[in-house]
Design an enzyme around this catalytic site. Structure first.
Site, PDB file in Angstrom:
ATOM      1  N   ASP A 153       0.864  -1.183   0.000  1.00  0.00           N
ATOM      2  CA  ASP A 153       0.000   0.000   0.000  1.00  0.00           C
ATOM      3  C   ASP A 153       0.897   1.228   0.000  1.00  0.00           C
ATOM      4  O   ASP A 153       1.556   1.517  -0.973  1.00  0.00           O
ATOM      5  CB  ASP A 153      -0.944  -0.046   1.200  1.00  0.00           C
ATOM      6  CG  ASP A 153      -2.062   0.986   1.096  1.00  0.00           C
ATOM      7  OD1 ASP A 153      -2.222   1.584   0.018  1.00  0.00           O
ATOM      8  OD2 ASP A 153      -2.776   1.193   2.092  1.00  0.00           O
ATOM      9  N   ASP A 180       2.183   5.798   5.953  1.00  0.00           N
ATOM     10  CA  ASP A 180       0.892   6.471   6.077  1.00  0.00           C
ATOM     11  C   ASP A 180       0.750   6.990   7.503  1.00  0.00           C
ATOM     12  O   ASP A 180       1.092   6.283   8.467  1.00  0.00           O
ATOM     13  CB  ASP A 180      -0.264   5.523   5.775  1.00  0.00           C
ATOM     14  CG  ASP A 180      -0.445   5.265   4.283  1.00  0.00           C
ATOM     15  OD1 ASP A 180       0.365   5.779   3.492  1.00  0.00           O
ATOM     16  OD2 ASP A 180      -1.386   4.541   3.921  1.00  0.00           O
ATOM     17  N   ARG A 230       2.307  11.077  -4.555  1.00  0.00           N
ATOM     18  CA  ARG A 230       2.093  11.157  -3.107  1.00  0.00           C
ATOM     19  C   ARG A 230       3.409  11.234  -2.339  1.00  0.00           C
ATOM     20  O   ARG A 230       3.765  10.336  -1.581  1.00  0.00           O
ATOM     21  CB  ARG A 230       1.262   9.970  -2.596  1.00  0.00           C
ATOM     22  CG  ARG A 230      -0.141   9.926  -3.164  1.00  0.00           C
ATOM     23  CD  ARG A 230      -0.985   8.878  -2.470  1.00  0.00           C
ATOM     24  NE  ARG A 230      -2.345   8.850  -2.979  1.00  0.00           N
ATOM     25  CZ  ARG A 230      -3.310   8.082  -2.509  1.00  0.00           C
ATOM     26  NH1 ARG A 230      -3.067   7.256  -1.496  1.00  0.00           N
ATOM     27  NH2 ARG A 230      -4.523   8.121  -3.027  1.00  0.00           N
TER      28      ARG A 230
END
Length: 446
Positions: free
Chosen positions: A267, A271, A323
């Site tokens: 992923d 995060d 990102r």
């Protein structure tokens, strides 16, 4: 900046929604409820209502340390170190930024490992990890018992209910069978050995505080299947399938990630979501990944307004797509990083985050449609034009362009020394020269 009345509303909302947002906790029992409440209190205490003061102090430190480096270089007769990842025998140590300068050039670093616990800067500057605890040595890479891990494993060390400074006995390749659920007040310190977490699940920092992760490689992370997993000395419970993040920061505060090399996770690489705050990610090297970093869980989750993160002295390298980071709601200081590769964009976001970009280098890809550093999502221009996205002293190459919006953060009332700007983007190659996991040898500067 979030008004205090709004902030307390966010905190209440966070508590009210905790049961519904507890990712991968299949049974949100009394233990996890109490842990989530404690995390909210810690996060609230770690939130700075004046984030610009933190960024200005950080910039002053960078400026001072770089002046010191320039003076040392002028007085030195040795040359030719530029571009090398480690110091040669007999050559002077060159610590090129203020975080590294705190510890790296000491030949006795291995006997004074905990000095690192005093070296964090930026929003995660109060992080001390396992500074107040004993050393714990990981002696085996085995990770085969999720409920009763054996002493000597990494999993046994991270679940302890007391502070620990975790080190390694040798080079190790650790394949985590399921996500590694870390408890508060821990340092994972890989200096001196080649430590790789590879091919299995990733690291989870959920509803905890005060964590340092340093000098390890995290690669090829896969989603875990879930099941019964221990998360402390006194508690274990059923976890659902994990996402495949390299490092997942969930409702946590005072986190410092330094000199980590990461690539190719299932992923995100890192995060930070669900009301996490007081985080510094520094001196790290990222490659070969699509969605690199996500800061903020969703456009609908307003408690992420307390999110405050410093990205400093990192190298965003080959094979990255987007990102770096993607931000929602909070305040992100992107300072003196080297962006040498991206395929879509570098910095993006939605829901009016404040992004202060200072002294970075952005080298755009050849694709004429990917020259823009920034990307606003899910909002028309008449909305995002009020978001505070500022570029100050950045270096743009190969046609890179940063689209600013809103206003520059207010600096009225700061001390004169706090107004010193970060070093310009032209200094980035030097400042990020030793990014990623280091080849540290005991008895020599690292």
């Amino acid at each position: 900046m979030v008004p205090r009345s709004t902030f307390f509303f966010f905190s209440l909302l966070f508590l009210a929604s905790a049961t519904f947002s507890a990712a991968h906790i299949a049974d949100f029992d009394d233990y996890w409820k109490k842990k989530a409440e404690l995390a909210v209190a810690k996060n609230q205490a770690s939130y700075n209502p004046d984030p610009e003061s933190v960024t200005s102090t950080f910039n002053a430190d960078v400026h001072k340390e770089t002046l010191d480096m320039e003076e040392e270089t002028a007085n030195s007769t040795r040359r030719g170190l530029r571009g090398k990842k480690k110091n040669l025998i007999g050559e002077p140590c060159v610590a090129t930024n203020p975080i590294d300068r705190c510890w790296r050039c000491r030949s006795d670093w291995s006997k004074n490992r905990k000095l690192m616990g005093q070296c964090a800067k930026g929003f995660g500057r109060h992080t001390t990890g396992g500074l107040d605890g004993r050393f714990y040595i990981v002696t085996t890479p085995v990770d085969d018992d999720m409920v009763n891990p054996k002493k000597g494993t990494l999993r046994w060390g991270v679940i302890q209910d007391r502070p620990l400074w975790i080190v390694f006995a040798s080079d190790m390749i650790i394949r985590l069978s399921e996500e590694l659920i870390v408890n508060s007040n821990k340092t994972i310190d890989g200096r001196g050995f080649n430590v790789r977490i590879i091919g299995g699940a990733g690291i989870t920092l959920q509803y905890i505080h005060n964590i340092i992760i340093s000098n390890i490689h995290i690669q090829d992370i896969k989603p875990g299947n879930g099941g019964m997993i221990r998360d402390s000395e006194v508690h274990w419970g059923f976890r659902t399938r994990s996402d495949g993040d390299g490092i997942s920061i969930f409702g946590a505060s005072n986190i410092w990630i330094d000199h980590v090399s990461m690539d190719n996770c299932g992923d995100g690489l890192i995060d930070a979501i669900m009301g996490s705050t007081a985080i510094t990610i520094s001196n790290s090297h990222f490659t070969q990944h699509n969605d690199v970093m996500l800061f903020g869980a969703s456009d609908a989750y307003s408690p992420d307004a307390i999110l405050q993160i410093t990205l400093a002295f990192n190298h965003f390298g080959r094979g990255l797509v987007q990102r770096m980071p993607r931000c929602r709601w909070g305040f992100v200081h992107v300072v003196n990083n080297d962006y040498t590769h991206w395929l879509m964009y570098a910095i993006g976001g939605s829901q009016h985050p404040t992004i202060l970009s200072q002294g970075n280098r952005f080298i755009a890809p050849p694709n004429i449609f990917a020259k823009e550093v920034t990307k606003r999502e899910y909002s028309p221009e008449n909305v995002w034009k009020n978001w505070n996205w500022t570029s100050d002293g950045d270096l743009f190459q190969n046609g890179a362009v940063f689209i600013p919006s809103g206003v520059t953060p207010d600096k009225d009332g700061f001390l004169l020394k706090d107004l010193i700007k970060a070093k310009p983007g032209a200094f980035v190659t030097r400042l990020t020269r030793y990014s990623g996991a280091l080849d540290c040898i005991r008895g020599r500067p690292c």
